[in-house]
Design a protein around this motif. Structure first.
Motif, PDB file in Angstrom:
ATOM      1  N   ALA A 438       4.572  -8.499   7.306  1.00 10.69           N
ATOM      2  CA  ALA A 438       5.045  -7.506   6.393  1.00 10.69           C
ATOM      3  C   ALA A 438       3.897  -6.844   5.827  1.00 10.69           C
ATOM      4  O   ALA A 438       4.156  -5.452   5.504  1.00 10.69           O
ATOM      5  CB  ALA A 438       5.934  -8.215   5.343  1.00 10.69           C
ATOM      6  N   VAL A 439       2.692  -7.498   5.412  1.00 10.88           N
ATOM      7  CA  VAL A 439       1.779  -6.579   4.843  1.00 10.88           C
ATOM      8  C   VAL A 439       1.120  -5.852   5.857  1.00 10.88           C
ATOM      9  O   VAL A 439       0.622  -4.330   5.346  1.00 10.88           O
ATOM     10  CB  VAL A 439       0.734  -7.534   4.063  1.00 10.88           C
ATOM     11  N   ASP A 440       0.859  -5.808   6.856  1.00  9.45           N
ATOM     12  CA  ASP A 440       0.325  -4.959   7.964  1.00  9.45           C
ATOM     13  C   ASP A 440       1.303  -3.830   8.209  1.00  9.45           C
ATOM     14  O   ASP A 440       0.824  -2.439   7.934  1.00  9.45           O
ATOM     15  CB  ASP A 440       0.528  -5.440   9.214  1.00  9.45           C
ATOM     16  N   ALA A 441       2.785  -3.914   8.057  1.00 11.09           N
ATOM     17  CA  ALA A 441       3.605  -2.752   7.947  1.00 11.09           C
ATOM     18  C   ALA A 441       3.323  -2.103   6.823  1.00 11.09           C
ATOM     19  O   ALA A 441       3.470  -0.592   6.775  1.00 11.09           O
ATOM     20  CB  ALA A 441       5.038  -3.277   8.289  1.00 11.09           C
ATOM     21  N   LEU A 442       3.311  -2.647   5.635  1.00 11.85           N
ATOM     22  CA  LEU A 442       3.170  -2.238   4.446  1.00 11.85           C
ATOM     23  C   LEU A 442       2.049  -1.322   4.204  1.00 11.85           C
ATOM     24  O   LEU A 442       2.078  -0.137   3.790  1.00 11.85           O
ATOM     25  CB  LEU A 442       3.173  -3.154   3.309  1.00 11.85           C
ATOM     26  N   LEU A 443       0.877  -1.675   4.659  1.00  8.17           N
ATOM     27  CA  LEU A 443      -0.349  -1.006   4.492  1.00  8.17           C
ATOM     28  C   LEU A 443      -0.615   0.040   5.672  1.00  8.17           C
ATOM     29  O   LEU A 443      -0.932   1.236   5.194  1.00  8.17           O
ATOM     30  CB  LEU A 443      -1.351  -1.903   4.736  1.00  8.17           C
ATOM     31  N   GLY A 444       0.328  -0.164   6.689  1.00 11.14           N
ATOM     32  CA  GLY A 444       0.591   0.895   7.615  1.00 11.14           C
ATOM     33  C   GLY A 444       1.354   2.148   7.153  1.00 11.14           C
ATOM     34  O   GLY A 444       0.860   3.462   7.508  1.00 11.14           O
ATOM     35  N   ARG A 445       2.511   1.753   6.467  1.00 14.72           N
ATOM     36  CA  ARG A 445       3.212   3.053   5.837  1.00 14.72           C
ATOM     37  C   ARG A 445       2.407   3.707   4.618  1.00 14.72           C
ATOM     38  O   ARG A 445       2.451   5.014   4.683  1.00 14.72           O
ATOM     39  CB  ARG A 445       4.502   2.457   5.230  1.00 14.72           C
ATOM     40  N   ILE A 446       1.454   3.078   4.161  1.00 14.14           N
ATOM     41  CA  ILE A 446       0.694   3.754   3.112  1.00 14.14           C
ATOM     42  C   ILE A 446      -0.292   4.713   3.633  1.00 14.14           C
ATOM     43  O   ILE A 446      -0.386   5.882   3.279  1.00 14.14           O
ATOM     44  CB  ILE A 446      -0.139   2.851   2.150  1.00 14.14           C
ATOM     45  N   ALA A 447      -0.960   4.175   4.860  1.00 15.92           N
ATOM     46  CA  ALA A 447      -1.905   4.915   5.624  1.00 15.92           C
ATOM     47  C   ALA A 447      -1.256   6.201   6.320  1.00 15.92           C
ATOM     48  O   ALA A 447      -1.788   7.508   6.125  1.00 15.92           O
ATOM     49  CB  ALA A 447      -2.605   4.103   6.593  1.00 15.92           C
TER      50      ALA A 447
END
Length: 477
Positions: A438-447
């Motif tokens: 989930a955090v990988d996807a979250l940080l990916g969305r921000i980037a």
């Protein structure tokens, strides 16, 4: 439990009840989630037995201020001061969170707490980007079977493009949330309100938040006096003049309060939560143990943000006691002398996280001590780890030696949630894997959206201060 009755037997009982005291060998009898007897020996038939031989048995620990949802970004702001936290977490990560992220963050954070013997949280929930986020925050706590005061926040994480609407829309949705999830009382979850930082929003919005909280009899929590040189998180005297301070408010941090502001808190019966690990690491100033002592207030402890620090209260007790003892002797050391006595005993640190904390949450009649008639929130600490042997002082062992791994068994409302070092209904390995994804996807969305973290603009506090100051001037004091 199969019989509805449980006997925890043979442990060293630290009851935190002055009438019962400590029992070097004692039993605790539980019936339908309630403590019914605490004594050196309790005779009972037809019970499920938990053998506590070689363990310390104590009340479940209570955290009086935790942003539980941030467990999904554990440690991300290890090197961020408070300004970076504001822009990176609250204006950067929070708006990118989905409802599923919030529910998972709540569940991971609650599981982390339970594993460490924290059976009750004041959940400062302020990533409510939509009504679905709000519901997810409650559901995550319910899934974990933790006791919590769920304090709903009105903070707008996307001021340039809100998905919620106006502040009035948020107040209306709080009523919906309260009527949907808290109408009949859950037993484990109680309702609270996390106030916007005073002067971070117009004054009338603050008064409206107080009004809706008290309409529902909700616990209030506020970040108070923790930003030096700024109007934001101030307002104690203005709130006092408006007649809205009261004993139902947990004031968090309080590092920058003046003597006059402390006096207002005392008059109101307000409670204080110290987030010692966060405060020392984010530049918020001196934790206020001595100020609480001077003003006759009972300190409590909180883990605050696992986006920075640990989620267990053993760390907070250790940090807090160490700082308080240093603070009490620092002037003496500078004069070339050594102290003759320790100012604060280890037993006080347990009071901060049990009886004091229960009173702060308005739950002193239900939890905080092993007292017949209270709910059965218990922790068994012990096992074979070397740090638990020998045990010459049980308070010293708990405060200075205990790790999460030494928390062997945990009960909430009489139900075993951790047994022999393993969470019972929650798969920690699976939760960890889900959190990683989930955090990988979250940080990916921000980037992907062009965001950077923490993303603090140059001169950010100076740029925001005119807004905060204008909100303060509008009060007319």
């Amino acid at each position: 439990m199969a019989s509805g009755r449980t006997l925890v037997t043979g442990g060293h009982v630290i009851s935190m009840d002055p009438a019962i005291g400590d029992l070097p060998t004692g039993d605790v009898l539980i019936s339908d989630g309630e403590i019914v007897a605490v004594a050196p020996v309790v005779e009972a038939d037809g019970v499920d037995v938990i053998d506590a031989t070689g363990h310390i048995v104590l009340p479940g620990l209570i955290d009086t201020h935790r942003h539980t949802w941030q467990s999904l970004v554990r440690g991300i702001c290890a090197d961020w001061p408070l300004g970076d936290y504001y822009f990176g977490i609250r204006l950067g990560i929070s708006p990118a969170m989905t409802p599923d992220d919030v529910r998972l963050g709540q569940l991971v954070g609650a599981a982390d707490a339970l594993s460490a013997g924290v059976t009750t949280l004041l959940d400062f929930s302020h990533t409510n980007n939509t009504p679905d986020h709000s519901d997810a925050a409650v559901q995550g706590l319910r899934d974990a079977h933790i006791r919590a005061a769920h304090c709903h926040g009105f903070f707008e994480s996307s001021p340039g493009g809100s998905r919620f609407g106006t502040h009035a829309d948020r107040l209306r949705d709080f009523r919906r949330l309260a009527d949907t999830w808290f109408r009949d009382g859950d037993g484990l979850l109680s309702l609270g309100v996390s106030l916007n930082e005073v002067f971070g929003v117009p004054w009338q919005a603050t008064l409206d938040e107080f009004a809706v909280a008290r309409e529902y009899g909700a616990l209030l929590v506020n970040h108070t006096g923790c930003v030096w040189g700024s109007s934001i998180t101030g307002g104690v005297l203005e709130l006092d003049a408006a007649g809205v301070l009261g004993p139902d408010i947990v004031h968090v941090h309080c590092n920058a309060l003046t003597g006059e502001e402390w006096a207002a808190l005392v008059r109101s019966g307000g409670k204080v939560s110290i987030s010692v690990e966060t405060e020392l690491n984010m530049g918020m100033g001196r934790p206020v143990f001595e100020a609480c002592r001077r003003h006759g207030l009972a300190p409590t402890l909180s883990a605050d943000v696992t986006s920075l620090n640990s989620g267990d209260l053993w760390h907070q007790m250790r940090f807090g006691l160490g700082f308080d003892r240093w603070d009490a002797t620092h002037a003496l050391n500078l004069s070339g002398r050594m102290p003759d006595v320790v100012t604060t005993p280890a037993s006080d640190a347990l009071r901060w996280t049990t009886v004091n904390a229960a009173e702060a949450l308005g739950l002193g009649d239900r939890i905080g001590s092993l007292t017949p008639g209270k709910r059965a929130d218990l922790v068994l600490v012990g096992g074979d780890a070397l740090e638990q042997h020998p045990r010459t002082d049980p308070y010293g062992s708990l405060v200075f030696q205990t790790t999460v791994a030494d928390v062997r068994t945990v009960l909430v409302d009489g139900r075993v949630v951790k047994r022999d070092g393993v969470l019972v209904d929650l798969d920690a390995v699976d939760l960890g894997r889900r959190a990683d994804a989930a955090v990988d996807a979250l940080l990916g969305r921000i980037a992907d959206g062009g965001g950077t973290l923490p993303g603090t603009p140059p001169g950010a506090w100076d740029a925001l201060e005119p807004v905060f100051a204008e909100h303060r001037r509008a009060v007319g004091r």
